[in-house]
Design an enzyme around this catalytic site. Structure first.
Site, PDB file in Angstrom:
ATOM      1  CG  HIS A   1      -6.388  -4.449   5.140  1.00 24.74           C
ATOM      2  ND1 HIS A   1      -5.240  -3.109   5.198  1.00 24.74           N
ATOM      3  CD2 HIS A   1      -4.911  -5.415   5.197  1.00 24.74           C
ATOM      4  CE1 HIS A   1      -4.089  -3.764   4.954  1.00 24.74           C
ATOM      5  NE2 HIS A   1      -3.658  -5.095   5.340  1.00 24.74           N
TER       6      HIS A   1
ATOM      7  CG  ASP B   1      -7.577   2.927  10.047  1.00 26.17           C
ATOM      8  OD1 ASP B   1      -7.906   1.907   9.646  1.00 26.17           O
ATOM      9  OD2 ASP B   1      -7.152   4.139   9.338  1.00 26.17           O
TER      10      ASP B   1
ATOM     11  CD1 TRP C   1      -2.555   1.993   0.834  1.00 23.86           C
ATOM     12  CD2 TRP C   1      -0.964   2.631   2.229  1.00 23.86           C
ATOM     13  NE1 TRP C   1      -3.096   3.095   0.762  1.00 23.86           N
ATOM     14  CE2 TRP C   1      -2.369   3.850   1.298  1.00 23.86           C
ATOM     15  CE3 TRP C   1      -0.800   2.941   3.527  1.00 23.86           C
ATOM     16  CZ2 TRP C   1      -2.412   5.064   2.241  1.00 23.86           C
ATOM     17  CZ3 TRP C   1      -0.129   4.495   3.827  1.00 23.86           C
ATOM     18  CH2 TRP C   1      -1.575   4.572   3.620  1.00 23.86           C
TER      19      TRP C   1
ATOM     20  CG  HIS D   1      -8.747   1.919   2.065  1.00 23.87           C
ATOM     21  ND1 HIS D   1      -7.213   0.989   1.568  1.00 23.87           N
ATOM     22  CD2 HIS D   1      -8.467   2.420   2.589  1.00 23.87           C
ATOM     23  CE1 HIS D   1      -6.801   1.274   2.699  1.00 23.87           C
ATOM     24  NE2 HIS D   1      -7.775   2.342   3.130  1.00 23.87           N
TER      25      HIS D   1
ATOM     26  CE  LYS E   1      -6.205   5.489   2.536  1.00 21.23           C
ATOM     27  NZ  LYS E   1      -5.695   5.828   3.471  1.00 21.23           N
TER      28      LYS E   1
ATOM     29  CG  ASP F   1      -9.571   4.967   5.718  1.00 17.57           C
ATOM     30  OD1 ASP F   1      -9.985   3.615   6.435  1.00 17.57           O
ATOM     31  OD2 ASP F   1      -8.338   4.741   5.144  1.00 17.57           O
TER      32      ASP F   1
ATOM     33  CD  GLU G   1      -4.356  -1.869   2.232  1.00 19.35           C
ATOM     34  OE1 GLU G   1      -3.471  -1.687   2.374  1.00 19.35           O
ATOM     35  OE2 GLU G   1      -5.328  -1.247   2.901  1.00 19.35           O
TER      36      GLU G   1
ATOM     37  CG  ASP H   1      -9.123  -0.625   4.485  1.00 18.25           C
ATOM     38  OD1 ASP H   1      -9.750  -0.027   4.942  1.00 18.25           O
ATOM     39  OD2 ASP H   1      -7.475  -0.376   5.155  1.00 18.25           O
TER      40      ASP H   1
ATOM     41  CG  ASP I   1      -5.737  -1.493   8.354  1.00 20.39           C
ATOM     42  OD1 ASP I   1      -4.575  -0.667   9.432  1.00 20.39           O
ATOM     43  OD2 ASP I   1      -5.657  -1.378   6.961  1.00 20.39           O
TER      44      ASP I   1
END
Ligand code: RNT
Ligand code: ZN
Length: 416
Positions: free
Chosen positions: A284, A294, A183, A260, A226, A292, A224, A257, A323
């Site tokens: 992820h 997290d 990534w 993303h 995004k 995003d 990955e 992810d 993640d």
């Protein structure tokens, strides 16, 4: 009533809708989650002292984060003691462990810098996944693999190549496949003058990295994508279209992810499409809140939908990584909650009468499909979960938090 007695009762109730709880538990025990080391120290690592960059952010000032490899390893051990099942750990290159005052820049990292991690994993029978670190570094501010500056781009190509060697070493040491995920944070804050050139450079850089000989039976590479990052809102070089096509043409995996994509996109819905064209894919698991962000994964609809698609498509076709990074709460609790919650979501999926659902859909019986789906939500899954925890020798749902707080009192709060 004991945990076992409650389980027996639950088993009977599930059997009435045609679900075998024994089978569900045995399938769940085969699924490995890859525990992201970076929740333990707010994504800082050991090879640099600067802030986290790359358009990702941790927020919060909860004390006691791990600042040394020993502390991080102790925290990983503690967390894994609270999570049922056998899992993997997921390292970033920035978590290299240097000895005797030595230091190596990202393009000069070697397997020996991960020897301690390999030993740690081997002693515990854990696999390791790996990630080159294309952020939190002075050379990552104006692009990495897509940089216009050739010296910078070459530096990061060398980093990717070094990471392939390290991944292969980690796989050899642990005897398990190492999933290496690429990534990069490359993107632009404002309207780009040229969307094409950075993508051409990224493509060329990836080609050069993957041209390094490596054992494909040991290392599984993923890329990955995004949609945007903080400070890179207008343009992301490694977009979903870029990587999905790159992966398909170059025989590597896509990593999806859950944070993303655009907020109303259903990430779970992507899996069954992608797996018609790939043998395996990587994930992820994260929880975006409006962006995003997290956040720690909770047992919500998104997690259940994703888990259901994993189980439906065959869990052995996925590399499942966690993640998220929350610095506002006890970090062991963040790790434990996220991992346990996603395992619960997977258990919930294993406890679904999938064949019945297919049958009802094919018969256009949407009335019963909805009613059954809702009825299942009231079944005593918690009793099956607690039984699974007890069977695996880890704390029950109502007990782990207390244990986690004792660790804070006895270990974390004593940290300098
Ligand atoms: C960033 C990506 C990436 C990182 C980790 C630390 O948006 O999700 O996977 O979170 O590699
Ligand atoms: Zn990610």
């Amino acid at each position: 009533m004991t945990v076992k007695e409650r389980y027996e009762e639950a088993k009977m109730r599930y059997s009435k809708i045609g679900v075998d709880t024994e089978k569900a538990i045995s399938e769940l025990s085969k699924i490995k989650l890859s525990m992201h080391c970076w929740q333990g120290d707010d994504v800082i690592g050991f090879d640099q002292k600067g802030p986290l960059t790359g358009g990702i952010q941790t927020t919060g000032n909860y004390p006691y984060k791990a600042t040394t490899p020993e502390e991080l390893m102790a925290d990983i051990d503690k967390t894994l003691s609270l999570v049922p099942g056998k899992h993997k750990i997921n390292l970033h290159a920035s978590y290299a462990i240097f000895e005797d005052g030595e230091w190596a820049d990202r393009d000069a990292l070697e397997p020996k810098h991960f020897k301690k991690w390999a030993e740690f994993a081997k002693e515990r029978g854990l696999g390791i996944d790996f990630n080159p670190t294309y952020f939190s570094h002075p050379k990552s501010d104006n692009g990495t693999l897509s940089a216009a500056d050739e010296d910078v781009r070459k530096f990061w190509i060398r980093h990717g190549q070094a990471c392939l060697r390290i991944s292969e070493y980690l796989a050899s040491e642990t005897g398990q496949v190492c999933m290496m995920n690429i990534w990069i944070p490359d993107g632009l804050k404002d309207v780009p003058g040229d969307r094409k050139a950075p993508r051409e450079r990224l493509k060329a850089s990836l080609d050069e990295i993957l041209a390094t000989p490596y054992d494909k039976n040991k290392v599984a590479v993923a890329v990955e994508s995004k949609v945007f990052g903080i400070g890179a809102e207008s343009y992301t070089v490694g977009s979903h279209e870029f990587y999905m096509n790159y992966a398909a043409k170059n025989n590597v995996m896509c990593l999806i992810d859950t944070g993303h994509f655009h907020p109303t996109e259903n990430v779970a819905d992507k899996l069954s499409s992608m797996l018609l064209f790939y043998d395996k894919m990587a994930l992820h698991v994260s929880r975006p809140v409006r962006w995003d962000s997290d956040h720690v994964v909770i047992f919500n609809d998104d997690a259940r939908d994703l888990a259901q698609e994993i189980v439906r498509n065959g869990a052995d076709r996925f590399y499942i990584g966690m993640d998220y990074f929350d610095a506002s709460i006890n970090r062991i609790s963040a790790w434990t909650n996220g991992m346990r919650n996603f395992l619960k979501a997977l258990l919930y999926a294993e406890l679904q009468p999938m064949e019945k659902f297919t049958e009802l859909q094919n018969a256009q019986n949407f009335t019963e499909l909805m009613s059954l789906t809702e009825q299942i939500k009231m079944l005593p899954m918690g009793d099956v979960w607690n039984y699974y925890c007890e069977k695996n020798g880890v704390a029950l749902e109502e007990d782990w938090f207390k244990d986690c707080m004792e660790y804070e009192k006895n270990v974390l709060s004593k940290r300098a």
